[in-house]
Design a protein around this motif. Sequence first.
Motif, PDB file in Angstrom:
ATOM      1  N   GLN A 185      12.152   0.532  -5.974  1.00 63.27           N
ATOM      2  CA  GLN A 185      12.467   1.429  -4.864  1.00 63.27           C
ATOM      3  C   GLN A 185      11.325   1.409  -3.855  1.00 63.27           C
ATOM      4  O   GLN A 185      10.324   0.724  -4.049  1.00 63.27           O
ATOM      5  CB  GLN A 185      12.691   2.856  -5.389  1.00 63.27           C
ATOM      6  CG  GLN A 185      13.879   2.954  -6.337  1.00 63.27           C
ATOM      7  CD  GLN A 185      14.291   4.385  -6.576  1.00 63.27           C
ATOM      8  OE1 GLN A 185      14.594   5.112  -5.631  1.00 63.27           O
ATOM      9  NE2 GLN A 185      14.310   4.803  -7.836  1.00 63.27           N
ATOM     10  N   GLU A 186      11.521   2.167  -2.767  1.00 60.67           N
ATOM     11  CA  GLU A 186      10.518   2.201  -1.706  1.00 60.67           C
ATOM     12  C   GLU A 186       9.173   2.713  -2.221  1.00 60.67           C
ATOM     13  O   GLU A 186       9.111   3.653  -3.023  1.00 60.67           O
ATOM     14  CB  GLU A 186      10.997   3.107  -0.564  1.00 60.67           C
ATOM     15  CG  GLU A 186      12.188   2.548   0.203  1.00 60.67           C
ATOM     16  CD  GLU A 186      11.794   1.485   1.210  1.00 60.67           C
ATOM     17  OE1 GLU A 186      10.782   0.799   0.998  1.00 60.67           O
ATOM     18  OE2 GLU A 186      12.515   1.341   2.211  1.00 60.67           O
ATOM     19  N   TRP A 187       8.103   2.110  -1.751  1.00 63.75           N
ATOM     20  CA  TRP A 187       6.738   2.535  -2.052  1.00 63.75           C
ATOM     21  C   TRP A 187       5.877   2.139  -0.872  1.00 63.75           C
ATOM     22  O   TRP A 187       6.277   1.330  -0.026  1.00 63.75           O
ATOM     23  CB  TRP A 187       6.220   1.870  -3.343  1.00 63.75           C
ATOM     24  CG  TRP A 187       6.204   0.351  -3.257  1.00 63.75           C
ATOM     25  CD1 TRP A 187       7.252  -0.491  -3.483  1.00 63.75           C
ATOM     26  CD2 TRP A 187       5.092  -0.475  -2.861  1.00 63.75           C
ATOM     27  NE1 TRP A 187       6.887  -1.797  -3.275  1.00 63.75           N
ATOM     28  CE2 TRP A 187       5.560  -1.818  -2.901  1.00 63.75           C
ATOM     29  CE3 TRP A 187       3.776  -0.223  -2.501  1.00 63.75           C
ATOM     30  CZ2 TRP A 187       4.738  -2.908  -2.566  1.00 63.75           C
ATOM     31  CZ3 TRP A 187       2.958  -1.307  -2.173  1.00 63.75           C
ATOM     32  CH2 TRP A 187       3.435  -2.625  -2.216  1.00 63.75           C
ATOM     33  N   ALA A 188       4.682   2.693  -0.774  1.00 67.89           N
ATOM     34  CA  ALA A 188       3.810   2.348   0.349  1.00 67.89           C
ATOM     35  C   ALA A 188       2.366   2.730   0.064  1.00 67.89           C
ATOM     36  O   ALA A 188       2.094   3.803  -0.481  1.00 67.89           O
ATOM     37  CB  ALA A 188       4.271   3.058   1.630  1.00 67.89           C
ATOM     38  N   LEU A 189       1.447   1.839   0.439  1.00 71.36           N
ATOM     39  CA  LEU A 189       0.019   2.152   0.368  1.00 71.36           C
ATOM     40  C   LEU A 189      -0.339   3.119   1.491  1.00 71.36           C
ATOM     41  O   LEU A 189       0.182   3.009   2.609  1.00 71.36           O
ATOM     42  CB  LEU A 189      -0.821   0.882   0.543  1.00 71.36           C
ATOM     43  CG  LEU A 189      -1.469   0.316  -0.732  1.00 71.36           C
ATOM     44  CD1 LEU A 189      -0.380  -0.139  -1.679  1.00 71.36           C
ATOM     45  CD2 LEU A 189      -2.419  -0.819  -0.393  1.00 71.36           C
ATOM     46  N   THR A 190      -1.230   4.041   1.202  1.00 71.49           N
ATOM     47  CA  THR A 190      -1.669   4.997   2.210  1.00 71.49           C
ATOM     48  C   THR A 190      -3.132   5.344   1.976  1.00 71.49           C
ATOM     49  O   THR A 190      -3.789   4.774   1.103  1.00 71.49           O
ATOM     50  CB  THR A 190      -0.781   6.263   2.183  1.00 71.49           C
ATOM     51  OG1 THR A 190      -1.109   7.101   3.296  1.00 71.49           O
ATOM     52  CG2 THR A 190      -0.965   7.047   0.890  1.00 71.49           C
ATOM     53  N   SER A 205       3.236   4.100   7.505  1.00 73.07           N
ATOM     54  CA  SER A 205       3.003   4.076   8.947  1.00 73.07           C
ATOM     55  C   SER A 205       1.608   4.608   9.254  1.00 73.07           C
ATOM     56  O   SER A 205       1.014   5.339   8.456  1.00 73.07           O
ATOM     57  CB  SER A 205       4.045   4.925   9.679  1.00 73.07           C
ATOM     58  OG  SER A 205       3.624   6.267   9.816  1.00 73.07           O
ATOM     59  N   ARG A 206       1.094   4.256  10.388  1.00 75.02           N
ATOM     60  CA  ARG A 206      -0.271   4.659  10.747  1.00 75.02           C
ATOM     61  C   ARG A 206      -0.418   6.176  10.829  1.00 75.02           C
ATOM     62  O   ARG A 206      -1.496   6.705  10.555  1.00 75.02           O
ATOM     63  CB  ARG A 206      -0.685   3.988  12.058  1.00 75.02           C
ATOM     64  CG  ARG A 206      -0.752   2.475  11.923  1.00 75.02           C
ATOM     65  CD  ARG A 206      -1.337   1.788  13.125  1.00 75.02           C
ATOM     66  NE  ARG A 206      -1.451   0.351  12.856  1.00 75.02           N
ATOM     67  CZ  ARG A 206      -2.197  -0.488  13.587  1.00 75.02           C
ATOM     68  NH1 ARG A 206      -2.872  -0.027  14.626  1.00 75.02           N
ATOM     69  NH2 ARG A 206      -2.264  -1.756  13.281  1.00 75.02           N
ATOM     70  N   PHE A 207       0.647   6.855  11.189  1.00 76.72           N
ATOM     71  CA  PHE A 207       0.558   8.316  11.267  1.00 76.72           C
ATOM     72  C   PHE A 207       0.423   8.926   9.875  1.00 76.72           C
ATOM     73  O   PHE A 207      -0.364   9.857   9.670  1.00 76.72           O
ATOM     74  CB  PHE A 207       1.778   8.887  12.003  1.00 76.72           C
ATOM     75  CG  PHE A 207       1.790   8.543  13.461  1.00 76.72           C
ATOM     76  CD1 PHE A 207       0.995   9.243  14.362  1.00 76.72           C
ATOM     77  CD2 PHE A 207       2.564   7.494  13.930  1.00 76.72           C
ATOM     78  CE1 PHE A 207       0.974   8.908  15.711  1.00 76.72           C
ATOM     79  CE2 PHE A 207       2.553   7.153  15.280  1.00 76.72           C
ATOM     80  CZ  PHE A 207       1.758   7.856  16.165  1.00 76.72           C
ATOM     81  N   ILE A 208       1.168   8.402   8.905  1.00 73.09           N
ATOM     82  CA  ILE A 208       1.057   8.905   7.539  1.00 73.09           C
ATOM     83  C   ILE A 208      -0.308   8.555   6.957  1.00 73.09           C
ATOM     84  O   ILE A 208      -0.937   9.386   6.270  1.00 73.09           O
ATOM     85  CB  ILE A 208       2.186   8.327   6.659  1.00 73.09           C
ATOM     86  CG1 ILE A 208       3.553   8.755   7.197  1.00 73.09           C
ATOM     87  CG2 ILE A 208       2.012   8.766   5.209  1.00 73.09           C
ATOM     88  CD1 ILE A 208       3.781  10.252   7.237  1.00 73.09           C
ATOM     89  N   ALA A 241      -6.862   3.045  15.824  1.00 71.43           N
ATOM     90  CA  ALA A 241      -5.552   2.597  15.358  1.00 71.43           C
ATOM     91  C   ALA A 241      -4.408   3.365  16.017  1.00 71.43           C
ATOM     92  O   ALA A 241      -3.394   2.777  16.383  1.00 71.43           O
ATOM     93  CB  ALA A 241      -5.459   2.724  13.840  1.00 71.43           C
ATOM     94  N   LEU A 242      -4.573   4.678  16.173  1.00 74.32           N
ATOM     95  CA  LEU A 242      -3.527   5.483  16.796  1.00 74.32           C
ATOM     96  C   LEU A 242      -3.688   5.594  18.311  1.00 74.32           C
ATOM     97  O   LEU A 242      -2.747   5.976  19.007  1.00 74.32           O
ATOM     98  CB  LEU A 242      -3.496   6.890  16.196  1.00 74.32           C
ATOM     99  CG  LEU A 242      -3.132   7.013  14.706  1.00 74.32           C
ATOM    100  CD1 LEU A 242      -3.099   8.474  14.300  1.00 74.32           C
ATOM    101  CD2 LEU A 242      -1.799   6.342  14.424  1.00 74.32           C
ATOM    102  N   LYS A 243      -4.904   5.289  18.795  1.00 68.80           N
ATOM    103  CA  LYS A 243      -5.191   5.400  20.243  1.00 68.80           C
ATOM    104  C   LYS A 243      -4.984   6.826  20.730  1.00 68.80           C
ATOM    105  O   LYS A 243      -4.449   7.072  21.816  1.00 68.80           O
ATOM    106  CB  LYS A 243      -4.319   4.446  21.070  1.00 68.80           C
ATOM    107  CG  LYS A 243      -4.287   3.012  20.580  1.00 68.80           C
ATOM    108  CD  LYS A 243      -5.626   2.336  20.719  1.00 68.80           C
ATOM    109  CE  LYS A 243      -5.533   0.860  20.315  1.00 68.80           C
ATOM    110  NZ  LYS A 243      -6.839   0.173  20.307  1.00 68.80           N
ATOM    111  N   ILE A 244      -5.390   7.783  19.912  1.00 67.00           N
ATOM    112  CA  ILE A 244      -5.218   9.203  20.263  1.00 67.00           C
ATOM    113  C   ILE A 244      -6.575   9.883  20.255  1.00 67.00           C
ATOM    114  O   ILE A 244      -7.319   9.792  19.286  1.00 67.00           O
ATOM    115  CB  ILE A 244      -4.295   9.921  19.255  1.00 67.00           C
ATOM    116  CG1 ILE A 244      -2.856   9.405  19.410  1.00 67.00           C
ATOM    117  CG2 ILE A 244      -4.301  11.426  19.485  1.00 67.00           C
ATOM    118  CD1 ILE A 244      -1.882  10.027  18.428  1.00 67.00           C
ATOM    119  N   GLY A 245      -6.875  10.587  21.341  1.00 71.17           N
ATOM    120  CA  GLY A 245      -8.104  11.371  21.399  1.00 71.17           C
ATOM    121  C   GLY A 245      -7.824  12.796  21.000  1.00 71.17           C
ATOM    122  O   GLY A 245      -6.912  13.085  20.214  1.00 71.17           O
ATOM    123  N   SER A 246      -8.583  13.732  21.542  1.00 70.79           N
ATOM    124  CA  SER A 246      -8.364  15.145  21.260  1.00 70.79           C
ATOM    125  C   SER A 246      -7.209  15.662  22.098  1.00 70.79           C
ATOM    126  O   SER A 246      -6.844  15.054  23.110  1.00 70.79           O
ATOM    127  CB  SER A 246      -9.635  15.958  21.551  1.00 70.79           C
ATOM    128  OG  SER A 246     -10.007  15.794  22.915  1.00 70.79           O
TER     129      SER A 246
END
Length: 374
Positions: free
Chosen positions: A265-270, A341-344, A367-372
Amino acid sequence: MAPMDNVYISLLHDFTGSLQSATGFLAEHEELEVQFGELRRNARLDALVKTKTPDGGSCVLAIEMKRIAYPRDVRMAISHLMEYRATAPQDTRVELCFVADSISPGSRQALREAGINYYDQSGTLYFKYHTWLVDIERAPIRPARKKDFALFSGAREQVVHALLYHWYGNADEGDITGAELASLSHTSTYTVSSTMQALEQLDFVESKGSGPSQRRRLRDPAALVDAWAEEWTRRREVKTRWYTYAPSGHITDRVIEGFVSHARQEWALTGAAAANAIVPRLTQVDRVEVIVQPGEAEQLASAIGLTQADKGSNVVMIERTGASLLFLDEHPERPHSRFASRFIQYLDLLNGYGRNKELAEEFRKHALKIGSSK
């Protein structure tokens, strides 16, 4: 606001009482739901209070009120108060005020920048008049959320994740329809609609158009990620800890090989192992976190040959479904791998383990290109 009830009247009197205690301004007369403007007959101000100042002068307080002040409500109140000021008699000294049960720090800053006084039930009072300034800042009272307003759980969390994922891949053309978002998040259009309404109320998104063609755009991705992170770090999840032998520096590859061979089944490294493969900042990663389907951990551990280890573990399985398993990615240097996903990955770095906080800051930026948030 609906016809003013006793709760709002009590809130108004709390404000005028606190103002009198702090400054000596004495409320002499109050009007509620005051109509103003010739061109907009339906324009109403929540309250107008005539006060006597300590030096014997007079001042009129133009007041807008809310119980819970969401950012969008504050922006609308600022605009409404400015409209009232433009219609006020030239010879009248008017001070604009916003009063609520709770005002967030960001909303307080917006009110200050607009030159509007404010008060909330925490005891916070900001009031500027001529050369006088009262500035009492206290932590906002956290409003109780309704149980059905679980923005970051279940299907709604999938919509939030999909909205951020779409923004990440289409920052320049970020508009998206409800039908597109439903398809991307694997949820219903009803779930998308209710989630978008909540996000718009919180000022995270803005919309244009109406009906099926209505499109929405993420207004402040940093603030939405921060809000998601605040909820994420409070969660209690099913985690099991395991140990496997792997040559130094090869623990990630060992775990990937095991899951590729045995997971059905689905799995993912985080977490750190996944994030460090994208933004290398740690010289060594000593454990690997893997998202697995609920109830699958023991069976997978047995198949892969992991040993349960409460101490000294180097593999952690986290049982989840839903948003955590959306938008999986294969690392180019690790065939058949599945990375969350990068957000997770970013959210899972906020667990306080080792140097994860340091990596989280770098990952958010690069990686997310997000500041404050704004």
